[in-house]
Design a protein around this motif. Sequence first.
Motif, PDB file in Angstrom:
ATOM      1  N   PRO A  51       0.840  -1.202   0.000  1.00 18.01           N
ATOM      2  CA  PRO A  51       0.000   0.000   0.000  1.00 18.01           C
ATOM      3  C   PRO A  51       0.866   1.238   0.000  1.00 18.01           C
ATOM      4  N   PRO A  52       0.304   2.365  -0.319  1.00 20.61           N
ATOM      5  CA  PRO A  52       1.122   3.597  -0.392  1.00 20.61           C
ATOM      6  C   PRO A  52       1.798   3.865   0.935  1.00 20.61           C
ATOM      7  N   GLY A  53       3.063   4.122   0.880  1.00 17.44           N
ATOM      8  CA  GLY A  53       3.834   4.442   2.071  1.00 17.44           C
ATOM      9  C   GLY A  53       4.346   3.252   2.820  1.00 17.44           C
ATOM     10  N   ALA A  54       4.047   2.022   2.385  1.00 11.02           N
ATOM     11  CA  ALA A  54       4.505   0.835   3.102  1.00 11.02           C
ATOM     12  C   ALA A  54       5.730   0.268   2.411  1.00 11.02           C
ATOM     13  N   ASP A  55       6.697  -0.184   3.198  1.00  9.98           N
ATOM     14  CA  ASP A  55       7.894  -0.817   2.651  1.00  9.98           C
ATOM     15  C   ASP A  55       7.625  -2.298   2.474  1.00  9.98           C
ATOM     16  N   ALA A  56       8.241  -2.861   1.418  1.00 12.00           N
ATOM     17  CA  ALA A  56       8.010  -4.274   1.134  1.00 12.00           C
ATOM     18  C   ALA A  56       8.579  -5.165   2.221  1.00 12.00           C
ATOM     19  N   GLY A  57       9.635  -4.765   2.878  1.00 13.45           N
ATOM     20  CA  GLY A  57      10.234  -5.596   3.930  1.00 13.45           C
ATOM     21  C   GLY A  57       9.948  -5.105   5.305  1.00 13.45           C
ATOM     22  N   ALA A  58       8.874  -4.398   5.479  1.00  7.61           N
ATOM     23  CA  ALA A  58       8.542  -3.849   6.791  1.00  7.61           C
ATOM     24  C   ALA A  58       8.245  -4.980   7.752  1.00  7.61           C
ATOM     25  N   GLY A  59       8.626  -4.816   9.020  1.00  4.70           N
ATOM     26  CA  GLY A  59       8.360  -5.808  10.037  1.00  4.70           C
ATOM     27  C   GLY A  59       6.966  -5.674  10.591  1.00  4.70           C
ATOM     28  N   ASP A  60       6.732  -6.516  11.638  1.00  5.44           N
ATOM     29  CA  ASP A  60       5.401  -6.505  12.224  1.00  5.44           C
ATOM     30  C   ASP A  60       5.081  -5.172  12.879  1.00  5.44           C
ATOM     31  N   ALA A  61       6.061  -4.549  13.539  1.00  7.96           N
ATOM     32  CA  ALA A  61       5.823  -3.254  14.186  1.00  7.96           C
ATOM     33  C   ALA A  61       5.506  -2.187  13.155  1.00  7.96           C
ATOM     34  N   ALA A  62       6.194  -2.264  11.998  1.00  9.22           N
ATOM     35  CA  ALA A  62       5.901  -1.287  10.956  1.00  9.22           C
ATOM     36  C   ALA A  62       4.520  -1.503  10.371  1.00  9.22           C
ATOM     37  N   VAL A  63       4.102  -2.776  10.314  1.00  9.04           N
ATOM     38  CA  VAL A  63       2.756  -3.071   9.801  1.00  9.04           C
ATOM     39  C   VAL A  63       1.698  -2.480  10.722  1.00  9.04           C
ATOM     40  N   LEU A  64       1.908  -2.564  12.050  1.00  9.16           N
ATOM     41  CA  LEU A  64       0.963  -1.977  12.989  1.00  9.16           C
ATOM     42  C   LEU A  64       0.816  -0.473  12.779  1.00  9.16           C
ATOM     43  N   LYS A  65       1.921   0.195  12.464  1.00  6.20           N
ATOM     44  CA  LYS A  65       1.857   1.639  12.258  1.00  6.20           C
ATOM     45  C   LYS A  65       1.133   1.986  10.968  1.00  6.20           C
ATOM     46  N   LYS A  66       1.272   1.152   9.971  1.00  6.66           N
ATOM     47  CA  LYS A  66       0.647   1.442   8.684  1.00  6.66           C
ATOM     48  C   LYS A  66      -0.794   0.928   8.589  1.00  6.66           C
ATOM     49  N   MET A  67      -1.158   0.001   9.457  1.00 11.59           N
ATOM     50  CA  MET A  67      -2.472  -0.618   9.338  1.00 11.59           C
ATOM     51  C   MET A  67      -3.516   0.308   9.988  1.00 11.59           C
ATOM     52  N   SER A  68      -4.253   1.005   9.175  1.00 12.11           N
ATOM     53  CA  SER A  68      -5.255   1.977   9.633  1.00 12.11           C
ATOM     54  C   SER A  68      -6.662   1.415   9.385  1.00 12.11           C
ATOM     55  N   VAL A  69      -7.473   1.430  10.416  1.00 13.54           N
ATOM     56  CA  VAL A  69      -8.864   0.952  10.323  1.00 13.54           C
ATOM     57  C   VAL A  69      -9.790   2.022  10.895  1.00 13.54           C
ATOM     58  N   SER A  70     -11.074   1.906  10.559  1.00 13.04           N
ATOM     59  CA  SER A  70     -12.057   2.880  11.065  1.00 13.04           C
ATOM     60  C   SER A  70     -12.371   2.605  12.531  1.00 13.04           C
ATOM     61  N   ARG A  71     -12.718   3.633  13.230  1.00 18.12           N
ATOM     62  CA  ARG A  71     -13.056   3.488  14.642  1.00 18.12           C
ATOM     63  C   ARG A  71     -14.326   2.636  14.814  1.00 18.12           C
ATOM     64  N   SER A  72     -15.255   2.762  13.856  1.00 18.57           N
ATOM     65  CA  SER A  72     -16.481   1.972  13.973  1.00 18.57           C
ATOM     66  C   SER A  72     -16.207   0.488  13.830  1.00 18.57           C
ATOM     67  N   ALA A  73     -15.244   0.109  12.950  1.00 14.15           N
ATOM     68  CA  ALA A  73     -14.891  -1.308  12.822  1.00 14.15           C
ATOM     69  C   ALA A  73     -14.247  -1.829  14.093  1.00 14.15           C
ATOM     70  N   LEU A  74     -13.368  -1.021  14.695  1.00 19.16           N
ATOM     71  CA  LEU A  74     -12.718  -1.421  15.944  1.00 19.16           C
ATOM     72  C   LEU A  74     -13.754  -1.553  17.066  1.00 19.16           C
ATOM     73  N   GLU A  75     -14.731  -0.613  17.081  1.00 20.37           N
ATOM     74  CA  GLU A  75     -15.759  -0.662  18.117  1.00 20.37           C
ATOM     75  C   GLU A  75     -16.677  -1.868  17.919  1.00 20.37           C
ATOM     76  N   HIS A  76     -16.975  -2.214  16.647  1.00 20.76           N
ATOM     77  CA  HIS A  76     -17.832  -3.364  16.366  1.00 20.76           C
ATOM     78  C   HIS A  76     -17.207  -4.660  16.869  1.00 20.76           C
ATOM     79  N   VAL A  77     -15.920  -4.871  16.602  1.00 22.56           N
ATOM     80  CA  VAL A  77     -15.252  -6.099  17.039  1.00 22.56           C
ATOM     81  C   VAL A  77     -15.133  -6.134  18.555  1.00 22.56           C
TER      82      VAL A  77
END
Length: 438
Positions: A260-286
């Motif tokens: 995805p835009p701004g993500a590195d191909a070899g990014a680690g798990d911590a980098a994935v957490l920073k790039k993984m953006s979700v809506s607040r409503s989805a987080l609240e639903h789960v």
Amino acid sequence: MDRIDVNRADAAELAGIPGITEALADAIVAARAAAPLTGVRDLAALPGITVDQLVTLAEHVHFADPRAATTALPPGRSLVQGRVVDLTNGRAVEGATVVVYVATTPSPTSGDFTPLVGVTTERAGYFQFLRPTTGFTAANAAVTVNGVHRVPIRLADPDPATGTGLLPERLVLVVEPAKDPLYSSGCGCEDLTFSARGEVLEEFSYFTVVRTTDPEITPLVLAESPSVTLDEVAGLSPILEHELLKGVKGIGQLWSAGRPPGADAGAGDAAVLKKMSVSRSALEHVLTTRGRIDGESVEPILHVDAAQKIKGLLKPTKKPAPGRVDLTADTAIDWDASPTLYQATTLAFGHVLHLSHEWSSDGYSLGDLLYSLPLAPGQKKQVVMVDWERRESAANVQSQDYQESLDNALSRDRDVNEIAKGSVSERSRGGSESNVWG
């Protein structure tokens, strides 16, 4: 046979007609008080009258206007037809005595008036008398209604040369109520103008705003709450960080492959957490569904977030109206989760109206007015009326019961047994014997 004038005969005369009851005679008198009876049709409208009574009345009465002459007048003569009205109760007076006084001297005084004629008013206050042909300088009438009242009479056809005039053919004598001495003198109220008009009693003043122009408006869409990254959620607690890092293992490879835009191909798990953006409503639903956020919650969060994004793509987009428009199917009111608000961007112009109401007197009278409440337009006032009533009742009930009973029974039984027996015996014996010897 002389017919009776139905508009002039009293109740006793009408009741003297064969077949006419006193109740029907009273009904005829009451009906002609409102308006003179003009024909049999008016009699037929009386309540309770029968066909026989109507035929009898048609044979014995005739109809004449009580205000018209009933006798032949001399040539060149006419009648003065008048009526007496009492302002005390606002109705015509019956049975009042009217004496007409006239004067023939210029500028007459009270001693110059002499009585001309005296009459008694009939039903509804009507009276009449023969009109004089001579002229008079002044005239008045004395009417006996709760006392004697002097009523001036305005002469007709005045002659400037002689200063005289004739009595009018139509005359209405208005009797005004006498002034109470308690209010006319000796009470210190001589200066009170109870009959004055135009005096301001109360004044009501209020303001209202009338807008003449509408301000320009601009739509403002309340956007949905911004998204949140899983790294922000992991930073809330070390346990959440450990669970989320465990949950993104394997998903991080897919995330890097998608780049995805701004993500590195070899990014680690911590980098994935920073790039993984979700809506607040989805987080609240789960969180509401599962009751907690752990490593197994990452994939459901991503699924709910993706479903919401797909719904947003499929939903038809409507641009809010740029300003004031008429409500149509294309410009309906926005009632969805993100309503459109409009704010004024310019000033509106108008007027501040100052309204004032003045309530002035139209005259006073000592009557039966209990309460008067003037209200201005738009004013509201609560009024409480207290009414008191007392009722008494008595009842006396007497009852007497009497009962008498008589029972009689007669029984007779008779048995007759008769036994008859008969026996008849009959015996018959015969024989013959012959002996012959030889």
